[in-house]
Scaffold this active site. Structure first.
Site, PDB file in Angstrom:
ATOM      1  N   ASN A   1      75.129 -32.685 104.003  1.00 11.01           N
ATOM      2  CA  ASN A   1      74.814 -32.303 105.279  1.00 11.01           C
ATOM      3  C   ASN A   1      73.716 -33.200 105.835  1.00 11.01           C
ATOM      4  O   ASN A   1      72.485 -33.432 105.278  1.00 11.01           O
ATOM      5  CB  ASN A   1      74.377 -30.889 105.332  1.00 11.01           C
ATOM      6  CG  ASN A   1      73.946 -30.591 106.844  1.00 11.01           C
ATOM      7  OD1 ASN A   1      72.955 -29.655 107.040  1.00 11.01           O
ATOM      8  ND2 ASN A   1      74.371 -31.236 108.048  1.00 11.01           N
ATOM      9  N   GLY A   2      74.087 -34.078 106.979  1.00 10.87           N
ATOM     10  CA  GLY A   2      72.922 -34.831 107.596  1.00 10.87           C
ATOM     11  C   GLY A   2      73.548 -36.159 107.967  1.00 10.87           C
ATOM     12  O   GLY A   2      75.104 -36.399 107.863  1.00 10.87           O
TER      13      GLY A   2
ATOM     14  N   GLY B   1      80.382 -26.209 111.446  1.00 11.77           N
ATOM     15  CA  GLY B   1      81.352 -27.235 111.429  1.00 11.77           C
ATOM     16  C   GLY B   1      82.973 -26.432 111.389  1.00 11.77           C
ATOM     17  O   GLY B   1      83.143 -25.592 110.533  1.00 11.77           O
TER      18      GLY B   1
ATOM     19  N   TYR C   1      69.393 -24.050 118.598  1.00 15.01           N
ATOM     20  CA  TYR C   1      70.936 -23.970 118.555  1.00 15.01           C
ATOM     21  C   TYR C   1      71.542 -24.035 117.576  1.00 15.01           C
ATOM     22  O   TYR C   1      72.500 -22.920 117.272  1.00 15.01           O
ATOM     23  CB  TYR C   1      71.306 -24.955 119.795  1.00 15.01           C
ATOM     24  CG  TYR C   1      72.786 -25.118 120.067  1.00 15.01           C
ATOM     25  CD1 TYR C   1      73.425 -24.063 120.544  1.00 15.01           C
ATOM     26  CD2 TYR C   1      73.508 -26.008 119.419  1.00 15.01           C
ATOM     27  CE1 TYR C   1      74.779 -24.045 120.667  1.00 15.01           C
ATOM     28  CE2 TYR C   1      74.942 -26.197 119.570  1.00 15.01           C
ATOM     29  CZ  TYR C   1      75.743 -25.109 120.283  1.00 15.01           C
ATOM     30  OH  TYR C   1      77.052 -25.171 120.327  1.00 15.01           O
TER      31      TYR C   1
ATOM     32  N   CYS D   1      77.219 -29.944 109.746  1.00 17.89           N
ATOM     33  CA  CYS D   1      77.841 -29.536 108.487  1.00 17.89           C
ATOM     34  C   CYS D   1      77.217 -28.582 107.803  1.00 17.89           C
ATOM     35  O   CYS D   1      75.960 -28.357 108.045  1.00 17.89           O
ATOM     36  CB  CYS D   1      78.085 -30.520 107.546  1.00 17.89           C
ATOM     37  SG  CYS D   1      79.044 -32.177 108.193  1.00 17.89           S
TER      38      CYS D   1
END
Length: 495
Positions: free
Chosen positions: A131-132, A53, A271, A27
């Site tokens: 985020n996570g 996202g 990435y 995210c």
């Protein structure tokens, strides 16, 4: 607080309908304080973080006269947060936002799962964007429900709001500290009250978070590229275990957690992050180019051209070409205009596979020995399709060079990975993968080589690796307790 929903809150096609061989982004979070119409800057920041996202996005803002307002929508930022009719409903000098790919909770469309989440407390409202992934969310949720909490979503992130509600601390920042001490796993959180913007990273610093300055205002973002889009000045990275509270008085820094070794996600370098972002003063692009250099040193091959599998393999392919002396060429062209809603993926369309997304430059490939550089191999499905396309175009040989070690373990810290038995490297050796994929050769960068590429000259220190590399090594810095409770076998137990 008003909440504007999409008129078409219905099921969306998968984020990668023609490519199931990539790990899905986690995210992205973004927040602004001290700027007029802060939500407009948040929309810009979310646009820059769209790669993290594409399923949905949301913005919450506060205006001294109108209070809290929010908009949550499915789809791309550009389709939802560029219209004046929408942005006019989000006034005020403070706002936070979130772009989502679901990694926990229900898959598919559910507007209730779209962040930021909001809670009204005795001392005022607060919104959070996370985020996570919380690795003890199942246990926390069970405890909270038994004590009377009523959840509105299936997201693990909502646990934070409920823990804050049950805290006895006197203000919202302290309640957030109290709540996050109960949380295990990975979290970079951006949160807001009526007058404060807050940013927190977990003690290991698994997920990224940076601080920026724009005029008299302050910015929190997942990546530096989101600062660049609005010409904000990069100030610094939020440190692992740090919480910053930003108000009209400035930036207050505190460290509410017990110190732990830094375990930044090494796959951010490989990435996830945009190549124009930077971490630790080093550009992601340069790291990926250096990965290609290390890959060429470790795994040379006689070939005529080096081609990236676009777009994520491009910097590594450039590095491989530079180090090996084999000419670099764009042997595969990516269709830049194939959005996620291009067409309903009927069976006939699905049979076209990656050809809707990638096309081989036949005149360049015919009769050549080709080195294809890609960022990873997950299930191997796309690798086989790309290999078939190259052979159909007349390639003489196809050699794959992969810019990450074999992905043999699932991630539980905010990345959507398949179950372990579906990961090719979990069930096959490198030679078996080569035979399964039917390519002339298949080689991965070593874990030591990857560490050298990210700037650790001595490679990976086995007694204390400097990054979270669990997807390659199976060594999880935080025990995924929910998964273990449901039967997942950790590496030590498996061996």
């Amino acid at each position: 607080m008003s909440d504007t929903l999409s008129a078409a809150a219905k099921s969306l096609p998968p984020a990668h309908p023609f490519d199931d061989d990539k790990l899905k982004e986690e995210c992205g979070v973004f927040g602004v304080i001290g700027l007029a119409d802060a939500a407009n800057f948040v929309a810009l920041g979310l646009h820059a973080l769209q790669h993290r996202g594409q399923e949905a996005g949301g913005i919450v803002c506060h205006d001294p006269e109108l209070g809290f307002n929010s908009v949550r929508r499915f789809g791309y930022v550009r389709d939802n947060f560029t219209k004046a009719s929408v942005m006019e409903t989000l006034p005020g000098p403070i706002a936070i936002g979130h772009v989502r790919y679901s990694t926990a909770g229900s898959k598919g469309a559910a507007i209730r799962d779209v962040q930021p989440f909001f809670g009204e407390f005795a001392m005022g409202g607060a919104a959070i964007a996370h985020n996570g992934n919380i690795t003890n969310a199942v246990a926390l949720r069970r405890e909270l429900v038994e004590r009377g909490s009523i959840f509105q979503s299936s997201s693990d992130s909502e646990c934070i709001i409920h823990l804050m509600a049950r805290s006895l601390q006197r203000n919202i920042p302290e309640r957030m500290e109290d709540a996050l001490r109960r949380v295990e796993g990975a979290f970079s959180v951006v949160a807001m009250t009526r007058t404060k913007l807050m940013g927190v990273r977990d003690p290991h610093g698994v997920r990224p978070l940076v601080l920026g300055r724009l005029g008299e205002g302050w910015v929190l973002a997942s990546e530096t590229c989101a600062l660049d889009i609005m010409n904000a000045e990069f100030v610094r990275e939020i440190k692992p275990g740090e919480m910053v509270v930003i108000s009209a008085e400035g930036v207050e820094s505190r460290f509410p957690f017990r110190p732990k070794p830094s375990k930044f996600c090494i796959f951010e370098h490989v990435y996830f992050s945009r190549p124009d972002s930077s971490y630790g003063g080093r550009s992601v692009y340069e790291t990926r180019r250096q990965i290609g250099v290390e890959l060429a040193r470790e795994n040379p091959v006689d070939a005529d051209i080096v081609c990236p599998v676009p777009d994520s393999g491009t910097p590594a392919a450039i590095g491989y070409s530079q180090e090996s002396g084999i000419p670099y060429a764009m042997g595969i062209i990516r269709n830049q205009y194939m959005g996620r809603t291009f067409i309903e993926p009927t069976e006939q369309i699905r049979n076209m596979g990656v050809r809707l997304k990638l096309n081989v430059n036949r005149a360049l490939i015919k009769g050549k020995r080709v080195v294809l550089v890609d960022d990873s191999v997950v299930r191997g499905t796309t690798t086989r399709k790309v290999k078939d396309m190259m052979l159909d175009a007349g390639a003489k040989e196809v050699h794959f060079r992969i810019a990450s070690p074999p992905t043999a373990w699932p991630c539980f810290y905010g990345v959507d990975t398949p179950e372990r038995e579906k990961l090719l490297a979990a069930t096959m050796s490198e030679d078996e993968m080569r035979e399964h994929l039917k390519v002339n050769s298949l080689k991965f960068i070593s874990l030591d080589g990857l560490y050298r590429a990210v700037g650790e000259a001595s490679g990976r220190k086995n007694d204390c690796p400097q990054y979270c590399d669990a997807c390659f090594s199976g060594e999880y810095p935080v025990t995924p307790s929910d998964k273990v409770d449901s039967g997942f076998e950790l590496k030590a137990a498996a061996e």
